[in-house]
Design a protein around this motif. Structure first.
Motif, mmCIF file in Angstrom:
data_model
loop_
_atom_site.group_PDB
_atom_site.id
_atom_site.type_symbol
_atom_site.label_atom_id
_atom_site.label_comp_id
_atom_site.label_asym_id
_atom_site.label_seq_id
_atom_site.Cartn_x
_atom_site.Cartn_y
_atom_site.Cartn_z
ATOM 1 N N ILE A 14 0.879 -1.273 0.021
ATOM 2 C CA ILE A 14 -0.003 -0.014 0.000
ATOM 3 C C ILE A 14 0.726 1.067 0.097
ATOM 4 O O ILE A 14 0.766 2.158 0.720
ATOM 5 C CB ILE A 14 -1.096 -0.070 1.349
ATOM 6 N N GLY A 15 1.939 1.151 -0.892
ATOM 7 C CA GLY A 15 2.945 2.431 -1.028
ATOM 8 C C GLY A 15 2.240 3.374 -2.112
ATOM 9 O O GLY A 15 0.997 3.586 -2.306
ATOM 10 N N LEU A 16 2.971 4.073 -2.833
ATOM 11 C CA LEU A 16 2.454 5.241 -3.718
ATOM 12 C C LEU A 16 1.646 4.352 -4.782
ATOM 13 O O LEU A 16 0.450 4.927 -5.049
ATOM 14 C CB LEU A 16 3.821 5.444 -4.650
ATOM 15 N N ILE A 17 1.747 3.222 -5.167
ATOM 16 C CA ILE A 17 0.954 2.607 -6.384
ATOM 17 C C ILE A 17 -0.322 2.017 -5.665
ATOM 18 O O ILE A 17 -1.219 2.463 -6.104
ATOM 19 C CB ILE A 17 1.685 1.680 -7.328
ATOM 20 N N GLY A 18 -0.005 1.058 -4.771
ATOM 21 C CA GLY A 18 -1.123 0.421 -4.006
ATOM 22 C C GLY A 18 -2.094 1.569 -3.557
ATOM 23 O O GLY A 18 -3.612 1.576 -3.585
ATOM 24 N N SER A 19 -1.633 2.711 -3.104
ATOM 25 C CA SER A 19 -2.454 3.558 -2.319
ATOM 26 C C SER A 19 -3.286 4.501 -3.191
ATOM 27 O O SER A 19 -4.331 4.932 -3.012
ATOM 28 C CB SER A 19 -1.801 4.405 -1.367
ATOM 29 N N SER A 20 -2.575 4.689 -4.474
ATOM 30 C CA SER A 20 -3.299 5.393 -5.370
ATOM 31 C C SER A 20 -4.541 4.691 -6.129
ATOM 32 O O SER A 20 -5.715 5.045 -6.402
ATOM 33 C CB SER A 20 -2.381 5.819 -6.593
ATOM 34 N N ILE A 21 -4.291 3.408 -5.931
ATOM 35 C CA ILE A 21 -5.376 2.535 -6.703
ATOM 36 C C ILE A 21 -6.468 2.413 -5.583
ATOM 37 O O ILE A 21 -7.594 2.533 -6.025
ATOM 38 C CB ILE A 21 -4.768 0.989 -6.819
ATOM 39 N N TRP A 146 -0.341 4.897 -19.441
ATOM 40 C CA TRP A 146 -0.367 3.761 -20.175
ATOM 41 C C TRP A 146 -0.568 2.657 -18.902
ATOM 42 O O TRP A 146 0.110 2.765 -18.086
ATOM 43 C CB TRP A 146 0.529 3.507 -21.069
ATOM 44 N N CYS A 147 -1.218 1.892 -18.931
ATOM 45 C CA CYS A 147 -1.095 0.385 -18.390
ATOM 46 C C CYS A 147 -0.611 -0.581 -19.487
ATOM 47 O O CYS A 147 -1.703 -1.172 -20.268
ATOM 48 C CB CYS A 147 -2.392 0.107 -17.606
ATOM 49 N N ARG A 162 -11.961 -7.912 -17.953
ATOM 50 C CA ARG A 162 -12.529 -7.355 -16.967
ATOM 51 C C ARG A 162 -11.440 -6.340 -16.307
ATOM 52 O O ARG A 162 -11.751 -5.393 -15.813
ATOM 53 C CB ARG A 162 -13.031 -8.477 -16.124
ATOM 54 N N LEU A 163 -10.040 -7.045 -16.436
ATOM 55 C CA LEU A 163 -9.112 -6.241 -15.644
ATOM 56 C C LEU A 163 -8.753 -4.950 -16.455
ATOM 57 O O LEU A 163 -8.401 -3.976 -16.103
ATOM 58 C CB LEU A 163 -7.694 -7.057 -15.629
ATOM 59 N N LYS A 164 -8.885 -5.327 -17.938
ATOM 60 C CA LYS A 164 -8.569 -4.160 -18.585
ATOM 61 C C LYS A 164 -9.642 -2.923 -18.337
ATOM 62 O O LYS A 164 -9.299 -1.550 -18.077
ATOM 63 C CB LYS A 164 -8.653 -4.402 -20.197
ATOM 64 N N ALA A 165 -10.813 -3.460 -18.282
ATOM 65 C CA ALA A 165 -12.067 -2.509 -17.686
ATOM 66 C C ALA A 165 -11.845 -1.771 -16.648
ATOM 67 O O ALA A 165 -11.983 -0.542 -16.372
ATOM 68 C CB ALA A 165 -13.338 -3.246 -18.065
ATOM 69 N N PHE A 166 -11.201 -2.373 -15.828
ATOM 70 C CA PHE A 166 -10.902 -1.954 -14.119
ATOM 71 C C PHE A 166 -10.157 -0.878 -14.359
ATOM 72 O O PHE A 166 -10.183 0.439 -14.173
ATOM 73 C CB PHE A 166 -10.574 -2.988 -13.422
ATOM 74 N N TRP A 167 -8.914 -1.014 -15.230
ATOM 75 C CA TRP A 167 -7.798 -0.067 -15.362
ATOM 76 C C TRP A 167 -8.187 1.146 -16.164
ATOM 77 O O TRP A 167 -7.953 2.364 -15.899
ATOM 78 C CB TRP A 167 -6.547 -0.579 -15.820
ATOM 79 N N GLU A 168 -9.018 0.879 -17.129
ATOM 80 C CA GLU A 168 -9.632 1.897 -17.712
ATOM 81 C C GLU A 168 -10.687 2.903 -16.844
ATOM 82 O O GLU A 168 -10.534 4.131 -17.161
ATOM 83 C CB GLU A 168 -10.654 1.354 -19.091
ATOM 84 N N ALA A 169 -11.323 2.142 -15.898
ATOM 85 C CA ALA A 169 -12.257 3.004 -15.130
ATOM 86 C C ALA A 169 -11.466 3.922 -14.216
ATOM 87 O O ALA A 169 -11.622 4.841 -13.888
ATOM 88 C CB ALA A 169 -12.974 2.110 -14.137
ATOM 89 N N LEU A 170 -9.872 3.479 -14.038
ATOM 90 C CA LEU A 170 -8.985 4.364 -13.127
ATOM 91 C C LEU A 170 -8.312 5.535 -14.182
ATOM 92 O O LEU A 170 -7.630 6.356 -13.854
ATOM 93 C CB LEU A 170 -7.845 3.553 -12.558
ATOM 94 N N GLY A 171 -8.892 5.611 -15.431
ATOM 95 C CA GLY A 171 -8.300 6.548 -16.366
ATOM 96 C C GLY A 171 -7.272 6.354 -17.370
ATOM 97 O O GLY A 171 -6.713 6.769 -18.055
#
Ligand code: NAP
Length: 309
Positions: A14-21, A146-147, A162-171
Motif C-alpha cells: 500500500i505504497g505509492l501505487i497501491g494507495s493510489s489504486i 498507459w497500463c 475485466r481487468l482492462k476495464a478496471f484499469w480503464e475506469a482508473l483512467g
C-alpha cells in the motif's frame, strides 16, 4: 462491456501505487470491500488512518480470502515471497495481477505458485512519482497514463477484458505486449533514465572539487532535473536493476557507445554532429507533448514557482 465492479479487492502493498489504486477504487466505488495488507505494522496503521480500505490485515494470506481481484504492489524482488504466501488461500476464479516495473522476472517468480483455478494477469501501470509510501499516493495518478498487460498464452480473455476495464475506469490507456518486449521497452524509457540520473547525481556528490554547496546552489541550470529521478525509492530501483538485468545491460551498452560518439564529436570540434543530434532530440520532446504525455510549459511549468522564491 465488462463489469468493473468487484465485491472484494485485496491490495497487497500500500505504497505509492497501491494507495493510489485504493484512493481511486474508493472514489469511484469500484468495490464493496477493500482488504489491505502490507509488510509493516506501521504502514498498515497509516493505511487505516488514511481510511484507504475497509479492513486491514497483516498477512497476504488473510487478505486474499474471498477476494475477486488481488493486486500486488510490492517491490519486484518480493513477488515470489508474496505469491507463495497468498497462493493456497486464493478464491477460485479470482483475478490476480501486479503492478511491477519488470515483467519476465515477476512472471517467473509468481506463475509457478498460482493455482490453475485463478487468472494470473501481470500488468504494469506506467505512472508514478519519485515519492513512496501510502501518503504519496493520490487519486487520478493513472489518468491518461498507459497500463501495459503481459498476459500469458492461456490467459482467459474474459478475465483480461475485466481487468482492462478496471484499469480503464482508473483512467488508464491500455496496451498489451509480451514480457520480454515490455522489459526492453521499459529499459530504455524508464530504467536507463533512472540509472543515468542516479549516476550523474552520484558523480556530482563525489566531486569535492566543485563544492557540494555549489552543486545545490546552481542546480537549476540542469542538474536538478536529474535529482527528481535520483530521489526515487532505492529498494524499488535496486530490484528493477536486479530483475531486468539483461535488457538494462543491453541498453547501457548501446548508451555507452552513443556517449563515446558524442565525446568524440566534442573532442574533435565536430559541431555539425552535435547540432544534428541536439535537433533530433528536440523533436522527441515535441512528440511527447503531442502524445499528451507532458505539458508544453517551459521548464515543466516551474517558472511561476521559481519567481516566488
Ligand atoms: P512503495 O511506495 O515503496 O510501497 C511498497 C509497498 O510494498 C509497501 O506497502 C511496502 O510495505 C511493501 N514492501 C516493501 N518491501 C517488501 C517486501 N520485501 N515484502 C513485502 N512487501 C514489501 O512502492 P511503489 O512505488 O508503490 O512500488 C510498488 C510496485 O510498483 C513496485 O513493484 C514498482 O516497481 C511498481 N511501480 C512503481 C512505480 C513508481 O513510480 N513508483 C510506477 C509503476 C510501477 P511496508 O511499507 O509495510 O514495508
Amino acid at each position: 462491456m465488462a463489469d468493473v465492479h468487484f465485491d472484494r479487492i485485496a491490495l497487497i502493498g500500500i505504497g505509492l501505487i497501491g494507495s493510489s489504486i485504493a484512493r481511486d477504487v474508493k472514489g469511484l466505488g469500484l468495490a464493496k470491500d477493500v482488504v489491505i495488507s502490507t509488510r509493516s505494522a506501521e504502514t498498515l496503521r497509516r493505511a487505516e488512518e488514511l481510511a484507504l480500505g475497509t479492513s486491514y490485515v497483516s498477512s497476504p494470506a488473510d487478505s486474499v480470502r474471498d477476494a475477486d481481484l488481488v493486486i500486488v504492489s510490492v517491490p519486484v524482488g518480493a513477488s515470489e515471497d508474496v505469491a507463495k504466501q497468498m497462493a493456497p488461500h486464493l478464491k477460485p476464479g479470482a483475478i490476480v495481477t501486479d503492478v511491477g516495473s519488470t515483467k519476465a522476472s515477476v512472471i517467473a517468480q509468481m506463475q509457478p505458485h498460482m493455482p490453475s483455478n485463478v487468472h494470473f494477469i501481470p500488468g504494469h501501470p506506467l505512472a508514478g512519482t519519485e515519492k513512496s509510501g501510502p501518503d504519496a499516493g493520490f487519486a487520478g495518478l493513472f489518468r491518461g497514463r498507459w497500463c501495459i498487460f503481459t498476459p500469458l498464452p492461456d490467459t482467459d480473455p474474459a478475465a483480461l477484458s475485466r481487468l482492462k476495464a478496471f484499469w480503464e475506469a482508473l483512467g488508464s490507456r491500455i496496451d498489451e505486449m509480451d514480457p520480454q518486449h515490455h522489459d526492453k521497452v521499459l529499459a530504455i524509457v524508464s530504467h536507463l533514465p533512472h540509472i543515468i540520473a542516479y549516476n550523474i547525481v552520484g558523480t556530482a556528490d563525489d566531486l569535492e572539487a566543485v563544492t557540494q554547496s555549489e552543486v545545490i546552489k546552481y542546480s537549476a541550470s540542469g542538474f536538478r532535473d536529474f535529482t527528481r529521478l535520483a530521489a526515487s525509492d532505492p529498494t524499488m530501483w535496486r530490484d528493477v536493476c536486479l530483475h531486468n538485468k539483461d535488457a538494462i545491460l543491453e541498453m547501457l551498452a548501446r548508451f555507452s557507445e552513443d556517449l563515446a560518439y558524442l565525446q568524440r564529436a566534442i573532442r574533435w570540434g565536430e559541431g555539425d554532429k552535435l547540432f544534428d543530434l541536439f535537433t533530433r532530440t528536440r523533436d522527441v520532446r515535441r512528440s511527447i507533448i503531442q502524445a499528451g504525455q507532458d505539458v508544453d510549459a517551459p521548464d515543466f511549468g516551474r517558472h511561476a514557482l521559481d519567481t516566488k522564491t
